[in-house]
Design a protein around this motif. Structure first.
Motif, mmCIF file in Angstrom:
data_model
loop_
_atom_site.group_PDB
_atom_site.id
_atom_site.type_symbol
_atom_site.label_atom_id
_atom_site.label_comp_id
_atom_site.label_asym_id
_atom_site.label_seq_id
_atom_site.Cartn_x
_atom_site.Cartn_y
_atom_site.Cartn_z
ATOM 1 N N GLY A 450 41.762 71.851 12.059
ATOM 2 C CA GLY A 450 40.830 71.345 13.390
ATOM 3 C C GLY A 450 41.458 71.270 14.558
ATOM 4 O O GLY A 450 40.978 71.657 15.671
ATOM 5 N N ARG B 141 37.054 70.405 14.604
ATOM 6 C CA ARG B 141 36.737 71.121 13.385
ATOM 7 C C ARG B 141 36.944 72.421 13.450
ATOM 8 O O ARG B 141 36.619 72.835 14.476
ATOM 9 N N GLN B 151 34.003 66.851 14.736
ATOM 10 C CA GLN B 151 33.214 65.704 13.923
ATOM 11 C C GLN B 151 33.220 64.394 14.452
ATOM 12 O O GLN B 151 34.355 63.958 14.890
#
Lengths: 471, 193
Positions: A450, B141, B151
């Motif tokens: 991420g 993400r 997120q």
């Protein structure tokens, strides 16, 4: 000031020797004079007391005299370091004529134990001559008669010109004035003639008065000492309006205010207020003082308050419209907040970003104190830039393209997508320690975990670094 | 009833909120972009990581930002409280390096109420205070299509249940869109707010 009996002189280090700058009458009686070396002077007069010359204090005292002399006329200029020029044209009669004016100045200065020599004449040059060689009042319209008998040195000519004139037997101004002008001009140049003409009024000479900087200070002396913060605030509330009125007259606003509270036991407590914008509205300044005044240790009580505007800036009146009033009220609120925060964390620590013209990431913006800068410039960036920057952090990798997996800050990353490279070369005209690795190839590295990192590779001395984070 | 995204974002005004996680700075920047006025941002001066206005401009106008560099954590809290209480700016952001106690959290809440402004504290994981209105955990993400996916987890909410959304930032439109979970509904369109 201490009164000294006997010979006394002030000395300064001039031309590699301690010399007398100023001396009293008793010292002159011993045959000392200005400019004499201190060693010589001591041999003439072993009991000579001396003090070092303080030029700044002298200048400050001269300034004070200039301010005082404005009681006689509004046009007061400084003459060198030890004299004043007063243009009393049109104001002498207020004290009953020139002689009375002279007498008034003499008695007042004698009261403060100053020795002065004064001359009044039609021209500054003649007045200077009279003041230095003779004193007194010259008759109006007959300047030559008054200065005729004075030595030529009284014309403010150079020492060299003076010596030459003396050698030729020309001792007095009268003798010089009687000579044919052409020969004087040929022999000495224009300067002697100019000085003579200035003294006799054939050539105009203006005196340039120093404009006194306005003093923005108010004071409140209390008959009984006070100690409550509320009382000090009430005192400041009284001090502010006259100060702000003066600022209003001068079209100025205060930037730094200092409130000094004199304590009964001799000490003093100072509160400094630094404002985010120049202000002159008492109602807005007063609440900003609350925090500082709350921190004063009043001790046995405060018997004098003095409010000084330490730093003043121009604040011209501005026209307001119905529409701009709402906006300005909102801005006022923000500026007051910045002032209050500034007094807690330092006014220069409240900053804003300004765009700068550089490709180097750290130099592509300027951090400027909000209180001393204006919003300006457009933000341009051709490629996405990270939100956070930090000093480059080393990553172990040895490839030219971003590594498939790497460790950073104790975390393992698998690379998902890379964008780049974007090559940024160091600015060679600026020495920068951080750029000694040479050019950098910047990559935006998106990891499977991420994190989106801004990494760079330095091809000239291979190495990988993380420089910032997107998101 | 489950909480809906529009109920919790934009952040409830006159309250203070917390955000944590790797994406908290872009979350804060998006919040700054939603207010059209000046924003105060407090941080400790010694922290080596600094805001990059060139990166922030994707989310908000850097000219609107006023950054206060404080000497220590206590100064950050004091300055934040003062700024919230004055109500001069609609949003105050603060980066905290120390755990927020219940007392200081409560003070911030009262200050935000008094000044009718919103506070946003960027806290480390697990260092928030129970006094907060909402707490978000924002993490970027990875996605094969876009590089702006995040997120947003609502991990504490005083006025409802918690939630979890996938958010995409649209660079052109300068706004966020809530993306449906691909695992729940295949071939779903972006549901924009």
């Amino acid at each position: 000031m201490k009164h000294i009996e006997g010979a006394f002189a002030v000395t300064a280090h001039i031309k590699n020797a301690d010399r007398l700058v100023c001396l009293n009458a008793a010292a002159e009686e011993h045959g000392l004079r200005r400019g004499m070396g201190l060693a010589d002077a001591r041999s003439f007069c072993p009991s000579l007391l001396t003090e070092l010359h303080d030029a700044q204090a002298d200048q400050a005292f001269q300034r004070r005299l200039v301010r005082w002399a404005q009681r006689y006329c509004p046009w007061v200029g400084e003459d060198g370091v030890d004299g004043l020029f007063l243009d009393v044209t049109g104001s002498a009669h207020l004290l009953g004529g020139e002689a009375a004016l002279l007498h008034d100045i003499r008695t007042r200065l004698a009261r403060s134990r100053l020795t002065v020599s004064i001359g009044i004449a039609d021209t500054p040059g003649a007045a200077w001559a009279l003041a230095h060689f003779g004193q007194g009042c010259a008759d109006t319209g007959d300047t030559l008669k008054a200065v005729r008998g004075l030595p030529v040195a009284s014309l403010r000519i150079t020492a060299k010109e003076d010596t030459t004139l003396q050698r030729l037997g020309i001792k007095t101004v009268g003798q010089l004035a009687d000579l044919p002008r052409a020969t004087v001009g040929q022999r000495f140049g224009a300067s002697v003639l100019m000085r003579l003409d200035q003294a006799l009024g054939h050539q105009a000479e203006s005196i340039s008065p120093e404009v006194n900087a306005p003093v923005y200070a108010t004071r409140l002396t209390l008959p009984e000492p006070i100690g409550l913060a509320k009382d000090v605030m009430a005192g400041v509330e009284r001090l502010l309006p006259p100060l702000c009125e003066k600022l209003m007259r001068m079209m100025a606003g205060v930037r730094v205010l200092s409130l000094s509270c004199r304590l009964v036991d001799g000490g003093a407590q100072t509160v400094e207020l630094r404002l985010a914008r120049p202000l002159r509205d008492p109602a807005r300044i007063l609440p900003l003082f609350e925090r500082g005044i709350g921190e004063i240790d009043a001790g046995f009580g405060i018997d004098q308050l003095r409010l000084v505007a330490v730093q003043v800036e121009a604040l011209p009146a501005e026209q307001t419209t119905q529409a701009s009033q709402g906006q300005s009220r909102q801005d006022d609120g923000l500026h007051d907040l910045i002032t209050r925060l500034g007094n807690r964390i330092g006014l220069e620590n409240i900053q804003r970003f300004l765009p700068a013209d550089s490709h180097i990431p750290e130099r592509s913006f300027i951090i400027a104190p909000a209180a001393w800068s204006e919003v300006g410039g457009a933000w341009v960036s051709l490629t996405p830039r990270p939100v956070r920057l930090f000093p480059p952090e080393y990553v172990a990798a040895s490839t030219n393209r971003p590594p498939g997996s790497f460790k950073w800050r104790g975390m393992s990353f698998k690379v998902g997508r890379v964008t780049g490279p974007e090559r940024i070369a160091p600015e060679w005209w600026l020495e920068d320690e951080n750029w000694r690795h040479g050019v950098r190839d910047y990559w935006k590295v998106e990891t499977r975990e991420g994190h989106r990192l801004w990494m760079f590779h330095t091809p000239q001395s291979p190495g990988w670094f993380v420089h910032g984070t997107f998101a | 009833m489950l909480v809906r995204f529009p109920d919790v974002f934009p952040l409830k005004p006159c309250r203070y909120h917390e955000v944590t996680g790797a994406g908290s700075y872009s979350f804060a920047a998006i919040c700054c972009g939603l207010v059209s006025s000046r924003v105060l941002w407090f941080a400790e001066g010694w922290v080596p990581e600094v805001l990059n206005p060139n990166g922030l401009q994707a989310y908000c106008d850097p000219h609107q930002l006023l950054v206060g560099k404080c000497g220590n954590a206590a100064d950050v809290l004091a300055a934040t409280e003062e700024a919230l209480r004055s109500g001069a700016v609609p949003l105050v952001v603060a980066e905290l390096t120390k755990p927020l106690t219940l007392t200081s959290g409560r003070r911030l809440q009262l200050a935000a109420e008094a000044g009718a402004s919103t506070g946003l504290m960027i806290v480390q994981e697990g260092m928030g205070s129970n006094a907060t209105q909402t707490r978000w955990r924002v993490s970027p993400r990875y996605s094969a299509d876009v590089s702006t996916l995040m997120q947003w987890e609502l991990i504490k909410n005083k006025a409802g249940t918690c939630g979890d959304w996938r958010i995409d930032w649209n660079d052109e439109a300068h706004r966020i869109s809530v993306v449906s979970e691909p695992v729940q509904r295949a071939n779903s369109a972006h549901e924009a707010y």
